[in-house]
Every structure is written in C-alpha cells, then in structure tokens.
Design a protein around this motif. Structure first.
Motif, PDB file in Angstrom:
ATOM      1  N   UNK A  42       0.815  -1.185   0.111  1.00  0.00           N
ATOM      2  CA  UNK A  42      -0.082   0.083   0.118  1.00  0.00           C
ATOM      3  C   UNK A  42       1.040   1.172  -0.063  1.00  0.00           C
ATOM      4  N   UNK A  43       0.087   2.529  -0.439  1.00  0.00           N
ATOM      5  CA  UNK A  43       1.258   3.557  -0.206  1.00  0.00           C
ATOM      6  C   UNK A  43      -0.048   4.641   0.334  1.00  0.00           C
ATOM      7  N   UNK A  44       0.738   5.800   0.836  1.00  0.00           N
ATOM      8  CA  UNK A  44       0.095   6.713   1.300  1.00  0.00           C
ATOM      9  C   UNK A  44       0.757   8.101   1.076  1.00  0.00           C
ATOM     10  N   UNK A  45      -0.011   9.213   0.641  1.00  0.00           N
ATOM     11  CA  UNK A  45       0.635  10.403   0.648  1.00  0.00           C
ATOM     12  C   UNK A  45       0.169  11.300   1.672  1.00  0.00           C
ATOM     13  N   UNK A  46       0.711  12.289   2.298  1.00  0.00           N
ATOM     14  CA  UNK A  46       0.130  13.199   3.527  1.00  0.00           C
ATOM     15  C   UNK A  46      -1.015  13.777   2.687  1.00  0.00           C
ATOM     16  N   UNK A  47      -2.093  13.614   3.864  1.00  0.00           N
ATOM     17  CA  UNK A  47      -3.426  14.063   3.462  1.00  0.00           C
ATOM     18  C   UNK A  47      -4.501  13.371   2.673  1.00  0.00           C
ATOM     19  N   UNK A  48      -3.732  12.323   2.248  1.00  0.00           N
ATOM     20  CA  UNK A  48      -4.792  11.342   1.385  1.00  0.00           C
ATOM     21  C   UNK A  48      -4.884   9.721   2.166  1.00  0.00           C
ATOM     22  N   UNK A  49      -5.724   9.174   1.731  1.00  0.00           N
ATOM     23  CA  UNK A  49      -6.080   7.900   2.174  1.00  0.00           C
ATOM     24  C   UNK A  49      -4.896   6.950   1.693  1.00  0.00           C
ATOM     25  N   UNK A  50      -4.604   5.851   2.552  1.00  0.00           N
ATOM     26  CA  UNK A  50      -3.617   4.771   1.928  1.00  0.00           C
ATOM     27  C   UNK A  50      -4.407   4.113   0.858  1.00  0.00           C
ATOM     28  N   UNK A  51      -3.876   3.734  -0.232  1.00  0.00           N
ATOM     29  CA  UNK A  51      -4.287   2.974  -1.396  1.00  0.00           C
ATOM     30  C   UNK A  51      -3.421   1.818  -1.459  1.00  0.00           C
ATOM     31  N   UNK A  52      -4.313   0.776  -1.696  1.00  0.00           N
ATOM     32  CA  UNK A  52      -3.647  -0.550  -2.374  1.00  0.00           C
ATOM     33  C   UNK A  52      -2.897  -0.476  -3.672  1.00  0.00           C
ATOM     34  N   UNK A  53      -1.563  -0.971  -3.657  1.00  0.00           N
ATOM     35  CA  UNK A  53      -0.893  -0.641  -5.064  1.00  0.00           C
ATOM     36  C   UNK A  53      -1.029  -2.210  -5.768  1.00  0.00           C
ATOM     37  N   UNK A  54      -0.578  -3.083  -4.752  1.00  0.00           N
ATOM     38  CA  UNK A  54      -0.308  -4.521  -5.463  1.00  0.00           C
ATOM     39  C   UNK A  54      -0.690  -5.618  -4.349  1.00  0.00           C
ATOM     40  N   UNK A  55      -1.184  -6.694  -4.923  1.00  0.00           N
ATOM     41  CA  UNK A  55      -1.463  -7.513  -3.836  1.00  0.00           C
ATOM     42  C   UNK A  55      -1.067  -9.151  -4.378  1.00  0.00           C
ATOM     43  N   UNK A  56      -0.655 -10.075  -3.419  1.00  0.00           N
ATOM     44  CA  UNK A  56      -0.513 -11.202  -3.976  1.00  0.00           C
ATOM     45  C   UNK A  56      -1.383 -12.097  -2.829  1.00  0.00           C
ATOM     46  N   UNK A  57      -2.327 -12.826  -3.350  1.00  0.00           N
ATOM     47  CA  UNK A  57      -3.163 -13.812  -2.567  1.00  0.00           C
ATOM     48  C   UNK A  57      -2.918 -15.204  -3.084  1.00  0.00           C
ATOM     49  N   UNK A  58      -2.291 -15.969  -2.454  1.00  0.00           N
ATOM     50  CA  UNK A  58      -2.064 -17.413  -3.003  1.00  0.00           C
ATOM     51  C   UNK A  58      -1.238 -17.135  -4.191  1.00  0.00           C
ATOM     52  N   UNK A  59      -1.459 -17.730  -5.334  1.00  0.00           N
ATOM     53  CA  UNK A  59      -0.813 -17.307  -6.436  1.00  0.00           C
ATOM     54  C   UNK A  59      -1.258 -16.097  -7.400  1.00  0.00           C
ATOM     55  N   UNK A  60      -2.283 -15.701  -6.964  1.00  0.00           N
ATOM     56  CA  UNK A  60      -2.893 -14.568  -7.753  1.00  0.00           C
ATOM     57  C   UNK A  60      -2.389 -13.352  -7.255  1.00  0.00           C
ATOM     58  N   UNK A  61      -1.929 -12.381  -8.448  1.00  0.00           N
ATOM     59  CA  UNK A  61      -1.689 -10.941  -8.320  1.00  0.00           C
ATOM     60  C   UNK A  61      -2.421  -9.833  -8.746  1.00  0.00           C
ATOM     61  N   UNK A  62      -2.634  -8.869  -8.353  1.00  0.00           N
ATOM     62  CA  UNK A  62      -3.459  -7.659  -8.935  1.00  0.00           C
ATOM     63  C   UNK A  62      -2.327  -6.466  -8.713  1.00  0.00           C
ATOM     64  N   UNK A  63      -2.640  -5.502  -9.826  1.00  0.00           N
ATOM     65  CA  UNK A  63      -1.757  -4.224  -9.704  1.00  0.00           C
ATOM     66  C   UNK A  63      -2.963  -3.148  -9.885  1.00  0.00           C
ATOM     67  N   UNK A  64      -2.794  -2.144  -9.326  1.00  0.00           N
ATOM     68  CA  UNK A  64      -3.745  -0.906  -9.811  1.00  0.00           C
ATOM     69  C   UNK A  64      -3.173  -0.414 -11.268  1.00  0.00           C
ATOM     70  N   UNK A  65      -4.120   0.049 -12.018  1.00  0.00           N
ATOM     71  CA  UNK A  65      -3.573   0.278 -13.505  1.00  0.00           C
ATOM     72  C   UNK A  65      -2.570   1.262 -13.658  1.00  0.00           C
ATOM     73  N   UNK A  66      -2.144   2.214 -12.527  1.00  0.00           N
ATOM     74  CA  UNK A  66      -1.212   3.252 -12.621  1.00  0.00           C
ATOM     75  C   UNK A  66       0.135   2.598 -12.471  1.00  0.00           C
TER      76      UNK A  66
END
Length: 114
Positions: free
Chosen positions: A37-61
């Motif tokens: 996850x990542x967070x910029x001051x003043x903004x909500x923390x956002x998920x960037x990438x995850x790995x669940x089992x063998x499955x991965x996910x990335x945000x578009x950016x």
C-alpha cells in the motif's frame, strides 16, 4: 496479530528503480495474502499491489512497472518498482490484506525526484 517491517525505500530519479522488502515480525506469520500500500500526506492509504495465493493484482497506474513477489529464501514479500514516476512518491506499507485491523508498520519512504 500479524505485523511487518518494510525496507528498501529511498530517493530515486524519475525512471529509476527500487526494490522494497517486507518481512514479518516474529515467526509463524503467513505471507500468503499480502499487499503493498502507499500513502501520501493528507490522502487515504491505497492498495498498490497484492498477492493472494498465486494470484496477483495491480492498480492500473503501476501495471507493467511494479512486480510483487514472495522470496521464500528470505521469507519476504518484495515489490520491484521500475520506471518510477514522481507520482509514485509516498510512504509504502505492506500488510496482510485480510487483517487490516492489525497494527501497521512504519512504512518506507519512496521519493521520486530529479
């Protein structure tokens, strides 16, 4: 409670690369369902990438630039970040995606600037 320690951040020029590493605190903590996850001051923390089992996910950016993986030899979950952009500047955290109420680590600062 599942807790983790992040490392590997720093200052890098646009287009550069960094590799973040996430290690569990204590023994017996599963790395099966992990996210960066990542967070910029003043903004909500956002998920960037995850790995669940063998499955991965990335945000578009970050698709095509970031890669999340487990390193079994080091017992870590890593985030390889290539072609970094100023918009990637943030504090990066790792955490179990299914245990958001457990304590979060200090994170590691990533600054992309010329």
């Amino acid at each position: 409670q599942a807790q983790f320690v992040e490392s590997g951040g720093g200052l890098v020029q646009p287009g550069g690369s960094l590799r973040l590493s996430c290690a569990p605190v204590g023994s017996g903590t599963s790395l099966r369902n992990m996210g960066w996850f990542r967070q910029i001051p003043g903004k909500q923390r956002e998920l960037v990438a995850r790995i669940v089992g063998d499955f991965v996910y990335y945000i578009d950016s970050v698709k095509g630039r970031f890669t999340i993986s487990r390193d079994k030899s080091k017992n870590t979950v890593d985030l390889q970040m290539n072609n970094l952009k100023p918009d990637d500047t943030a504090v990066y955290y790792c955490h179990d995606v299914y245990r958001p109420s457990d304590p979060w680590g200090q994170g590691t600062q990533v600054t992309v600037s010329s």
